[in-house]
Design a protein around this motif. Structure first.
Motif, PDB file in Angstrom:
ATOM      1  N   GLY A 172       7.542  -0.548  -0.625  1.00 52.41           N
ATOM      2  CA  GLY A 172       7.861   0.872  -0.524  1.00 52.41           C
ATOM      3  C   GLY A 172       8.768   1.046   0.680  1.00 52.41           C
ATOM      4  N   MET A 173       9.133   2.279   0.950  1.00 54.61           N
ATOM      5  CA  MET A 173       9.931   2.551   2.156  1.00 54.61           C
ATOM      6  C   MET A 173       9.445   3.855   2.770  1.00 54.61           C
ATOM      7  SD  MET A 173      14.007   3.332   2.557  1.00 54.61           S
ATOM      8  CE  MET A 173      13.817   5.053   2.092  1.00 54.61           C
ATOM      9  N   THR A 193       3.075   5.874  -2.844  1.00 55.91           N
ATOM     10  CA  THR A 193       4.056   5.848  -3.942  1.00 55.91           C
ATOM     11  C   THR A 193       3.621   4.965  -5.129  1.00 55.91           C
ATOM     12  OG1 THR A 193       5.752   6.149  -2.257  1.00 55.91           O
ATOM     13  CG2 THR A 193       6.523   5.503  -4.445  1.00 55.91           C
ATOM     14  N   GLY A 198       0.848  -1.190   0.000  1.00 49.68           N
ATOM     15  CA  GLY A 198       0.000   0.000   0.000  1.00 49.68           C
ATOM     16  C   GLY A 198       0.884   1.240   0.000  1.00 49.68           C
ATOM     17  N   ARG A 247      -1.277  -3.480  12.635  1.00 47.26           N
ATOM     18  CA  ARG A 247      -1.024  -4.014  11.285  1.00 47.26           C
ATOM     19  C   ARG A 247      -0.984  -5.536  11.243  1.00 47.26           C
ATOM     20  NH1 ARG A 247       0.813   0.548   8.022  1.00 47.26           N
ATOM     21  NH2 ARG A 247       0.779   2.293   9.463  1.00 47.26           N
ATOM     22  N   HIS A 286      10.986   2.190   7.443  1.00 48.34           N
ATOM     23  CA  HIS A 286      10.157   0.980   7.540  1.00 48.34           C
ATOM     24  C   HIS A 286       9.787   0.477   6.149  1.00 48.34           C
ATOM     25  CE1 HIS A 286       6.330   3.379   7.036  1.00 48.34           C
ATOM     26  NE2 HIS A 286       5.906   2.229   6.537  1.00 48.34           N
ATOM     27  N   THR A 287       9.495  -0.795   6.092  1.00 47.35           N
ATOM     28  CA  THR A 287       8.956  -1.364   4.861  1.00 47.35           C
ATOM     29  C   THR A 287       7.886  -2.370   5.254  1.00 47.35           C
ATOM     30  OG1 THR A 287       9.530  -2.262   2.702  1.00 47.35           O
ATOM     31  CG2 THR A 287      10.554  -3.337   4.603  1.00 47.35           C
ATOM     32  N   ALA A 288       6.977  -2.710   4.305  1.00 50.30           N
ATOM     33  CA  ALA A 288       5.787  -3.492   4.660  1.00 50.30           C
ATOM     34  C   ALA A 288       5.195  -2.833   5.910  1.00 50.30           C
ATOM     35  CB  ALA A 288       6.160  -4.957   4.858  1.00 50.30           C
ATOM     36  N   ASN A 338      -5.309  -0.892   2.697  1.00 53.20           N
ATOM     37  CA  ASN A 338      -4.506  -1.033   1.472  1.00 53.20           C
ATOM     38  C   ASN A 338      -5.280  -1.767   0.390  1.00 53.20           C
ATOM     39  OD1 ASN A 338      -2.282   0.267   2.468  1.00 53.20           O
ATOM     40  ND2 ASN A 338      -1.217  -1.598   3.124  1.00 53.20           N
TER      41      ASN A 338
HETATM   42  C1  6PG Z   1       1.759   0.729   3.920  1.00 51.45           C
HETATM   43  C2  6PG Z   1       2.952   0.165   3.190  1.00 51.45           C
HETATM   44  C3  6PG Z   1       4.232   0.805   3.658  1.00 51.45           C
HETATM   45  C4  6PG Z   1       4.590   1.827   2.587  1.00 51.45           C
HETATM   46  C5  6PG Z   1       5.525   2.869   3.112  1.00 51.45           C
HETATM   47  C6  6PG Z   1       5.736   3.989   2.137  1.00 51.45           C
HETATM   48  O1  6PG Z   1       0.803   0.032   4.078  1.00 51.45           O
HETATM   49  O2  6PG Z   1       1.809   1.915   4.263  1.00 51.45           O
HETATM   50  O3  6PG Z   1       2.939  -1.051   2.755  1.00 51.45           O
HETATM   51  O4  6PG Z   1       5.296  -0.020   3.914  1.00 51.45           O
HETATM   52  O5  6PG Z   1       5.134   1.206   1.471  1.00 51.45           O
HETATM   53  O6  6PG Z   1       4.960   3.421   4.279  1.00 51.45           O
HETATM   54  O7  6PG Z   1       4.552   4.700   2.013  1.00 51.45           O
HETATM   55  P1  6PG Z   1       4.357   5.878   1.002  1.00 51.45           P
HETATM   56  O8  6PG Z   1       4.449   5.290  -0.351  1.00 51.45           O
HETATM   57  O9  6PG Z   1       2.978   6.410   1.275  1.00 51.45           O
HETATM   58  O10 6PG Z   1       5.450   6.859   1.279  1.00 51.45           O
END
Ligand code: 6PG
Length: 281
Positions: A158-159, A61, A58, A218, A164-166, A101
């Protein structure tokens, strides 16, 4: 002035990130790079295995990428009929909640592509045993493949600007549990069957909650689950992420503080996709 005389912005230097790095001037160009490679992965997996297992994140980005996959005739060729669509992580809210998401992915992709509904795998994140259910679903579907091929083919991550990721946030319980299990596991094969056997504890999906988790609570795929994938793409755009990219590239932080550093596919490929704005000077 003709276009030839316009000053050309120098391309930023490639940051020293783990895995390979693809850099494009704009987020739009980056989407082309990701989408064309995604299409190649999907068609080659369908040729090899008969299906393609794709896990999407989600966040904001990737949304323009999801739109492009639907309206650009080139990328519409993605073999959705043979694709299983998984969710990397989810907020523990109902599907109608705007923070879900899946809600976004359903609107942008599921409703627009010819993907059979039984191949769409949302996380039922409000269920008390959402982690157990999703892990069971992954095993049910992926274990049809032979051992070694029982893994995701393509994961899009994403990051966050905190690294953080995921839904694995710095020093959060799910991340710390993953890092502990990875340290104990040391070198096990990337098969999901092996991951499950190795533990006696759930290894593919975890709940994540507590003060170190950005609310709401989460459900998330674990690092071992992500690291078992055949290909992991990390998409990062915009100037807000530039400092974090520099920090990740500096190689001085630990995965407990920068969860993205825990992403190290065991027998797969890790590729970063950055636009110029996200690249440190
Ligand atoms: C979520 C994501 C999360 C996301 C990052 C980046 O559910 O929010 O899976 O890991 O990839 O937070 O978020 P942006 O793309 O909104 O900066």
């Amino acid at each position: 002035m003709s276009d030839d005389l316009l000053p050309v912005e120098p391309a930023p230097a490639k940051p020293n990130l783990p895995g390979s790095v693809v850099i494009r001037p704009s987020a739009d160009d980056l989407i082309d790079a990701i989408a064309s490679e995604l299409l190649l992965h999907a068609t080659s997996c369908v040729r090899k295995f008969g299906d393609f297992h794709l896990a999407l994140s989600g966040g904001s980005t990737p949304l323009p990428l999801y739109r492009r996959l639907m309206y650009d005739p080139v990328y519409r060729q993605l073999p959705w009929k043979r694709t299983h669509l998984w969710i990397v992580d989810e907020r523990r809210v109902p599907f109608e909640d705007e923070r879900s998401n899946f809600r976004e992915i359903e609107d942008l992709i599921v409703h627009q592509a010819d993907i059979p509904r039984e191949q769409v795998h949302p996380m039922h994140a409000t269920e008390p045993d959402a982690d157990v259910r999703y892990e069971r679903e992954l095993a049910r579907v992926l274990f049809f493949r032979e051992p070694g091929h029982d893994r995701l083919d393509y994961v899009l991550l994403g990051m966050g600007s905190d690294g953080h990721t995921a839904s694995l946030f710095p020093r959060s319980p799910a991340l710390l549990a993953d890092l502990a299990s990875m340290a104990a596991q040391n070198g096990a094969a990337p098969s999901l069957r092996d991951l499950q056997k190795a533990a006696g504890d759930r290894r593919l999906v975890r709940l994540n909650e507590g003060p170190n988790v950005t609310p709401p609570d989460r459900v998330t795929m674990t690092l071992p689950m992500l690291n078992a994938a055949r290909f992991v793409a990390v998409m990062v755009t915009g100037a807000k992420k530039k400092d974090m990219i520099a920090k990740v590239a500096s190689g001085t932080a630990s995965a407990a503080d920068l969860p993205i550093l825990g992403v190290k596919p065991k027998a797969g490929e890790l590729r970063w996709y950055l636009d110029h704005e996200a690249c440190p000077a």
